[in-house]
Motif scaffolding. Structure first.
Motif, mmCIF file in Angstrom:
data_model
loop_
_atom_site.group_PDB
_atom_site.id
_atom_site.type_symbol
_atom_site.label_atom_id
_atom_site.label_comp_id
_atom_site.label_asym_id
_atom_site.label_seq_id
_atom_site.Cartn_x
_atom_site.Cartn_y
_atom_site.Cartn_z
ATOM 1 N N THR A 162 0.955 -1.103 0.044
ATOM 2 C CA THR A 162 -0.069 0.180 0.078
ATOM 3 C C THR A 162 0.836 1.281 0.058
ATOM 4 N N GLN A 163 0.341 2.358 -0.154
ATOM 5 C CA GLN A 163 0.990 3.558 -0.200
ATOM 6 C C GLN A 163 1.003 4.155 1.326
ATOM 7 N N ASP A 164 0.664 3.273 2.250
ATOM 8 C CA ASP A 164 0.661 3.919 3.615
ATOM 9 C C ASP A 164 1.492 3.111 4.547
ATOM 10 N N PHE B 80 -0.488 9.289 1.266
ATOM 11 C CA PHE B 80 -1.899 8.696 1.428
ATOM 12 C C PHE B 80 -2.764 9.309 2.462
ATOM 13 N N GLU C 42 8.956 8.537 -1.825
ATOM 14 C CA GLU C 42 8.796 6.731 -2.058
ATOM 15 C C GLU C 42 10.113 6.577 -2.631
ATOM 16 N N GLY D 29 8.552 1.257 -3.565
ATOM 17 C CA GLY D 29 7.088 1.573 -3.336
ATOM 18 C C GLY D 29 7.080 1.905 -1.501
ATOM 19 N N TYR D 30 7.941 1.854 -0.757
ATOM 20 C CA TYR D 30 7.947 2.056 0.576
ATOM 21 C C TYR D 30 8.079 3.751 0.723
ATOM 22 N N ARG D 31 7.346 3.936 1.755
ATOM 23 C CA ARG D 31 7.522 5.587 1.594
ATOM 24 C C ARG D 31 8.184 6.035 3.117
#
Length: 128
Positions: A68-70, A101, A113, A117-119
């Protein structure tokens, strides 16, 4: 006794992650290993800090991207000058901020990011 925290996660491309965490976030490469029981890895952090990141790649296995983006790691930088320096370093390393997000993180922070894709949020606030 204060425990030491290691945040460990898999990746498919350690060489793509290294510049994000080293050049962008300003962390130091503390260690690297190759073919340790089929795993390669890099460890980044600050030598005197009680935490660091470890990224591993398992040969013959795909880790994929963040689910996820979170999925966040949040670094609290309460000093405005330190925070701005960190944000500028990320941007100069070629990593522009992305909209969070959860809009909470955009109020006092910037979200970046990594190639998987990890933030990471650079939060201009004190923790607690």
């Amino acid at each position: 006794m204060t425990p030491v925290l290691r945040i460990a996660r898999p990746s498919d491309d350690l060489d793509a992650l290294l510049p994000f965490y080293r050049d962008g976030l300003g962390l130091r490469l503390l260690g690297r290993f190759d073919d340790h029981a089929g795993f390669d890895g890099i460890i980044l952090g600050h030598p005197d800090a009680p935490w660091h990141f470890e990224f591993t790649r398992c040969r013959g296995h795909s880790a994929g991207r963040a689910p996820t983006q979170d999925n966040l790691a949040v670094l609290y930088l309460p000093d405005p000058d330190d925070w701005q320096t960190a944000v500028t370093r990320m941007e100069q390393a070629g990593y522009p901020p992305v909209p969070a997000f959860n809009p909470y993180w955009d109020r006092q922070g910037r979200t970046f990011e990594d190639p998987d894709g990890y933030r990471v949020v650079l939060q201009n606030a004190a923790w607690g």
